[in-house]
Structure formats: C-alpha cells, structure tokens
Design a protein around this motif. Structure first.
Motif, PDB file in Angstrom:
ATOM      1  N   ASN A 270      41.588  37.841  43.201  1.00  0.00           N
ATOM      2  CA  ASN A 270      40.504  38.485  42.480  1.00  0.00           C
ATOM      3  C   ASN A 270      40.963  39.177  41.209  1.00  0.00           C
ATOM      4  O   ASN A 270      40.432  40.216  40.821  1.00  0.00           O
ATOM      5  N   GLU A 271      41.987  38.620  40.576  1.00  0.00           N
ATOM      6  CA  GLU A 271      42.517  39.245  39.366  1.00  0.00           C
ATOM      7  C   GLU A 271      42.151  38.440  38.127  1.00  0.00           C
ATOM      8  O   GLU A 271      42.544  38.787  37.026  1.00  0.00           O
ATOM      9  N   SER A 273      39.586  38.113  36.430  1.00  0.00           N
ATOM     10  CA  SER A 273      38.842  38.788  35.365  1.00  0.00           C
ATOM     11  C   SER A 273      39.766  39.635  34.484  1.00  0.00           C
ATOM     12  O   SER A 273      39.452  39.919  33.335  1.00  0.00           O
TER      13      SER A 273
END
Ligand code: SF4
Ligand code: SF4
Ligand code: SF4
Lengths: 382, 333
Positions: A270-271, A273
């Motif tokens: 989830n990095e 972005s």
C-alpha cells in the motif's frame, strides 16, 4: 590445440593508461592519509550516514558490475547454453577485477580493519548478522573467481596449458561460483532491512534480497553486453552481435520480472501512492525505474534489439539503473533523522576514481597480455 | 530462445530455491520475539520532572572518564577545555539533554508556547538491532542485566550505526585507531552494586535506576496519575527512601520504550508528544527480528544452500564438457 582466446597484444603504456595511473597515484596518497588520520580526514561520513560512496559504489555497485561472470556461468554451464562460451572469459575477468577490488576496498572503509578476521572466527562471528554471510560469501567468491580465471594464466605461461586436475574439478568451482553470488547478492539487499523505517518505504521491503538478486543479474548481463560492444569499438574488433542479441532477450525478461516484483511489492504494501508525492526521493525513484522501463521496451522491439547502438545504450541504462537502485536504497532513501546530511567529499570521490582506474588499467593489461578475448575467427563464424 | 524440457526443470528448481527463501517473508507470525530478562536493569526518565540542569551529563563524563566537547567556533578561538558545550551525542558525550521550545516558551511541559527537556542516550533495547547487526560481536547484550555494551572485537564497519533505530552509536571518524561509543549504563559501576552516574547525580528524580520491571510498574503508576495529584517521587532509584512529594503533570498516557522496536530498558515519560521531543515513531517489532527471521529462514540448517549447490554441481558437471573447444557449438541454431 588451438585456443579460442588470444591476447590482443599492443603497447601497454599508452596515454590513457598513464592518465589512469596518475589518478590511481593521487588516490593512493589519500588512502595513506585515511590510514594515518582516520576515515573522517578523507570522507564526509558521519554518525548519521556511516556508509557512503565507498561502500555503495566500491562494494555494492562494484560487485554488481562484477556479476557478469555469475550471469554467464549461470547460462553457459547450468542451463547448457554452450554457444555463449566465447564471452565467458572476458565476463569472468571483469568479475575478477570487480570483486577483488570491492573486497580490497572494504579495508579502506572499515575502521578497525585489523579485526576483520573476526568475521571468520567462530568465537566472534555473529551468525545473526547478515554482514557475516556477505563477508564469507564474497571472500570465498573472490577465490573461486581467480580459480575460474586461472586457465588464462596457465595457457599463457605454463607448457601444456591448464593442469588437468583444475580442469577436472572446474565444474565444482563453477557450481560454487553460481551459488555464492546468489547468496551474497541477495544478502546485500537484506543488509538494509535492519534499517527499518529509517529507510524510505519506496525502498524498504522484506523483498530486498530478491530484488537485489534480480537486479544484480540484470547488471551482470548488462555489463557483458556493454563491455563486449565497448571493447569492439575501443580495441577495434568485430562485433559479437548474434550472441548479444540473445543475451538482450534474456535481460529484457529479467527486467520485466524485476519490475513486477518492484511494483507488486509497492502495491501489496500500500505504498504505491507514495510515488506521487512530490519530492527528491520520488524523483530518484522515477529516474531509477525509468532507466529500467525504457531499455526493457527497447529490447522488446525486435528491430531495436538488433541495432548495436541501441543495444549499447540499453546496456548503459541498465547499469545506471542498477547503480541508482543501490544508491537510493543505501543513501538517498536512508534518513537517520536529527538533521544528518551527507554528500561525498572530493577526496572521497578521488579515491573511488582511483579504484576504477586500477580496474581499467588491469583490464587493459590483461586483454593485451593474456588469452581473454575470443579470437576474431570465432566471432566471425557466428 | 527456446527452452527444452530439461532447461525448464532447471529454471523451475532454481526459481523454487529462491522462492522458498522468500516465501515466509510476509508471515509476521513466524517473527521471533524477545523479552526483558528477570534481572534486567533500566532507567526511567521522566521528562516532566527534568529541570535541564545537566548534572547528569557532567556525572556521566566523570564516571566514564570522558573529556568535554566543544563547538567548532570555540575550538577555533582557543576556548577548548574551559567548559563542555557539545550539542549532541558524540564519542565524548554519551548522554545529552536536549531542549524543546515553542513560541514564547513560557510554561514547562506544554507543547504550545511551552518548553521541556529530553535526555538522549542509548535505549538498551530488549532486542537490540546493533547487537544483531554487528558481524563480530562488537556489541553484546549482558544476559543478566541486559546492558548493551561495546568491546574491542569491533572491526569498525559501522553497521551498528545503520541498524540503531535511535541513531545512538558514535564512531571516532578522526582517529587512526577508532572505537565506538554509546551509553553502557555505567555497567562497571552497576556490576559493583552501584547506580549509573546520571541517576546518582540527578537532583529532581527525573532519572531513576532500577529493575526494569519495577521501573515499568513505576511508570504505569505515574501515567495513571491525575494532573495535580500529589505523588511521592523517588530521587535516584525506584526504591529510594529519599523522595520528593509534588503534584503530577498532565502525563501523556504512554510509556515510550515499553514496546518501541521490541521494547527498551530505558523508559521515557513526558507531557509533550514524544515525536516533538525527537523520539522516533517505531513499530513494535525490532527490525533485528525481521532480518534474522528472513536470514535464518533462507539459511536454516544450510539446507536450501546445500540443496541448491548439489543441483548446481550436477548441472555444471553435465555441461562441463562444453569447456573443451571442439565441442563448442559455434553455429547458430
Ligand atoms: S538504542 Fe541503539 S545502540 Fe542502544 S541498544 Fe538500542 S540499537 Fe543498540
Ligand atoms: S562498528 Fe564495530 S560494533 Fe559497530 S557493527 Fe561494526 S564491528 Fe560491530
Ligand atoms: S540531572 Fe536530572 S534534572 Fe538535571 S538534566 Fe539530567 S535528568 Fe534533567
């Protein structure tokens, strides 16, 4: 018996050689200073950035550039791709230099070098430390590489060429020579996991070992392509195109695998972005990956991958991308906080240039005096 | 390039070997955990009590025989050795009081327009990254007291500085024969039943020494206090008979170090958010645990490397014939 490799001959003390010797000499003086007055007298290293140019370039990038021998051995011997054979000797030679100098340069960077042997001493060696694994594997690999390269010496200086017993057991050395880089090139990635969240999330991941391993392989192949094209031009030899074409097909797939893991991991954690926030780290991330994506696309276009010029540029791009990936993981993405900063000092850079000079000088001497490069007949037959 | 069946299996087995190594990387459940030992010692630093007198810094230097530090300006103007004026931890300063201030800095222990102090030193981690990282056991953790200290086997690689989540170790960059420095909780004094210099000298009870479980209990009692509530603060050790009764500040209901990076033996209380005082936000697992889990999974009993090597020897043996020139396939397929 006609050997398939020949020394190319020629004068050693050319002008470029003397320039390199001068840089190496200045670097040598700085190295003396470092041993007398301490690491800080030559470098900008500090308690926040304890590792700098020397570790990242000389050791990490140096050994990754030296992965040509690993990549080729993997292909030729393990996957039975015998036809790449003429390229293996020059590849092993570059590896010999890359690794030997990387190993030697550790002595400059380590503050209490007289204690280095503790890494191999059961009483002190800490098996929990990734660095012990790296040290043992790199040290043994340097020895293996010299053994793998020894036929070049024997063919030149020993009547009857390489002793039988060495040839007989060469397959064992080759196997170990594939195992060791697999282990330590991945461990060079594992090294940074302990930095935890002081390493920026775009680089910090538990997949560092795998990413570093794949990246090292791409750089190994990239180095072979680069060096082969470069030596053709500089030393005025015919191009080894047909083999290079096939190597480039392999590299393009490796690059794709690397990108799948690289971005898959970012999405998984989830990095993803994070890459869209503006910032220097993000910029470096883009640069690093653009230099992987571009050559990959070029290599997937058939016409381009057959053009020596684009092949040369893609190889260069792959090498720079791998270099950036290492610099980013160890320096750009590393933030110890508390206002620490680091940029290499001029003397620090000169020492690194000195090490590169020694490497290039050795290359020139070796190809001129030893049977390393494939004979022209062999290339033209291809 | 076409892959035949044999090649395919080789690729597959090589890939499988790499994959087994990376397989467990994500299962956090497998990651080991370490606990404070029964007789581990620790320091409780209560920033709400600290008056910034730096008696602890002076005592630290005295007990450990360390010289004073100077700014570049002072050194240049020949003011060395008149007083101690370093601004951060160094190879001469193992314990440093830092000032936090905001706005007009009128009220202590308040973030807005307030001020506070923070004592920076080694945290004596329960699962210390420096110990795990050090290749030559240059840093070790005492099995009884849990004190982390440096020794001469160090090779000066500075991996400990990369690993420490609090940026604590200090290396002598300007020495031909360098050493690494950090707080060792005055282990030479503690061994003989004494207490660390900083706790011994602290006049306000901001630094107290004791068994780590007892200081943890003390910390829990303090954060449970209501602001203004009267409390008997011990001065040097957790069971000190010398006490000072005063009203409690508005504690943040959190013990810094209880869980940080696997926990520490140096615990911190404050009325001001810990990040503002320069303490990093850290996960509960030590990065050492993650690294060791990955490393030991790949190298478990050396099974994977040996299996890989066996496969490689076998494959290389079969291909070795290619080494002789007359067998080289020169032509393209
Ligand atoms: S704070 Fe840093 S130096 Fe101290 S024990 Fe923890 S990891 Fe080691
Ligand atoms: S600098 Fe010394 S103590 Fe620190 S990791 Fe390296 S060998 Fe260990
Ligand atoms: S001696 Fe105590 S009160 Fe004084 S600065 Fe140190 S911790 Fe604070």
């Amino acid at each position: 018996m006609m050997s398939e490799h020949r020394p190319i001959g020629g004068k050693i003390l050319t002008k470029p050689f003397l320039v390199l010797a001068l840089i190496a000499f200045i670097a040598f003086i700085l190295v003396v200073k470092r041993f007398l007055l301490g690491i800080g007298s030559v470098t900008n290293l500090n308690d926040g950035y304890p590792w700098g140019l020397w570790i990242v370039y000389d050791v990490l990038v140096g050994t990754a550039f030296g992965c040509g021998g690993y990549a080729m051995a993997l292909l030729v011997y393990i996957f039975n791709k015998g036809k790449y054979h003429p390229l293996i000797r020059p590849a092993i030679m570059t590896s010999v230099f890359g690794y030997t100098l990387a190993g030697a340069s550790i002595i400059l960077d380590v503050g209490r070098y007289w204690n280095l042997y503790n890494m191999f001493w059961p009483k002190y060696a800490n098996i929990n430390s990734v660095m012990v694994e790296v040290a043992i594997c790199v040290a043994s690999y340097v020895m293996i590489l010299w053994i793998e390269f020894s036929p070049s010496f024997f063919e030149n200086w020993r009547k009857g060429g390489t002793p039988k017993y060495i040839n007989k057991f060469m397959f064992v050395f080759i196997a170990i020579g594939v195992l060791l880089p697999t282990l330590h090139q991945s461990s060079l990635g594992t090294l940074m996991i302990i930095a935890g969240n002081r390493l920026f999330p775009l680089w910090q991941t538990n997949w560092l070992p795998l990413l570093f391993l794949i990246s090292a392989l791409t750089m190994g192949f990239g180095m072979i392509i680069f060096e082969s094209l470069f030596s053709s031009v500089i030393l005025n030899r015919p191009l080894e195109m047909s083999m290079l074409k096939k190597l480039s097909a392999i590299v393009s797939k490796l690059l794709l695998i690397f990108l799948i893991f690289r971005f898959g991991d970012l999405i998984w954690r989830n990095e993803i972005s994070t890459i869209f926030n503006p910032g220097f780290k993000q910029f470096m991330f883009f640069l690093e990956n653009a230099l992987i994506i571009l050559p990959m696309i070029v290599l997937f276009i058939r016409k381009q991958s057959e053009n020596p010029r684009s092949l040369f540029l893609t190889a260069a791009s792959i090498l720079i991308a791998g270099t950036l990936y290492r610099f980013n993981t160890y320096l750009v993405g590393f933030d110890p906080g508390y206002g620490w900063q680091y940029f290499p000092s001029i003397p620090e850079i000169v020492v690194t240039l000195g090490i590169i000079s020694v490497e290039l000088m050795a290359y020139l001497v070796f190809v001129k005096k030893l049977p390393v490069l494939p004979t022209v007949r062999q290339i033209e037959n291809n | 390039m076409t892959l035949n069946r044999r090649d395919f299996f080789k690729v597959l087995s090589f890939g499988a070997a790499v994959a087994t190594g990376t397989n467990t990387l994500f299962s956090n459940t497998a990651i080991r955990k370490k606990f404070r030992t029964k007789d581990a010692v620790g320091i409780l630093y209560d920033a709400t009590l600290c008056i910034g007198c730096k008696a602890c810094e002076v005592a630290c230097k005295k007990v450990n025989g360390l010289p004073s530090d100077h700014s570049d300006w002072e050194t240049k103007h020949g003011l060395s050795n008149a007083w101690d004026s370093g601004s951060d931890l160094s190879t001469h300063t193992l314990n440093k009081i830092k000032l936090y201030q905001h706005g007009d800095a009128s009220v202590k222990n308040r973030s807005e327009n307030g001020f506070a102090f923070m004592k920076r030193a080694c945290m004596h981690c329960v699962d210390p990254a420096c110990v795990s990282a050090c290749p030559v056991s240059g840093f070790t953790k005492d099995p009884v007291t849990g004190i982390v200290s440096w020794n001469e086997s160090c090779c000066g690689c500075r991996y400990c500085e990369i690993a420490c989540p609090y940026s604590i170790p200090r290396f002598e960059y300007n020495k031909a024969i360098p050493e690494v420095f950090k707080c060792e909780m005055c282990s030479h004094v503690v061994e003989k039943g004494g207490i660390p210099g900083c706790c011994e000298s602290c006049p306000s009870g901001a630094s107290i020494f004791g068994n780590v479980y007892e200081i943890l209990k003390e910390a829990k009692r303090r954060i449970a206090l209501k602001p203004g509530e009267q409390y008997a603060y011990p001065i040097s050790t957790v069971h000190d008979t010398e006490i000072q009764v005063r009203s409690a500040e508005k504690y943040i209901h959190y013990i810094y170090g209880e869980k940080e990076a696997g926990g520490t033996q140096y615990l911190i209380l404050s009325a001001i958010p810990f990040e503002k005082l320069g303490l990093p936000k850290l996960p509960e697992t030590s990065a050492a645990a993650t690294t060791e889990t990955i490393q030991h999974t790949i190298y478990k009993g050396l099974i994977a490397p040996i299996a890989l090597l066996t496969g490689l020897v076998f494959a290389a043996h079969r291909s070795a014939g290619i080494e002789t020139p007359n067998e080289i396939q020169i032509n393209d397929e």
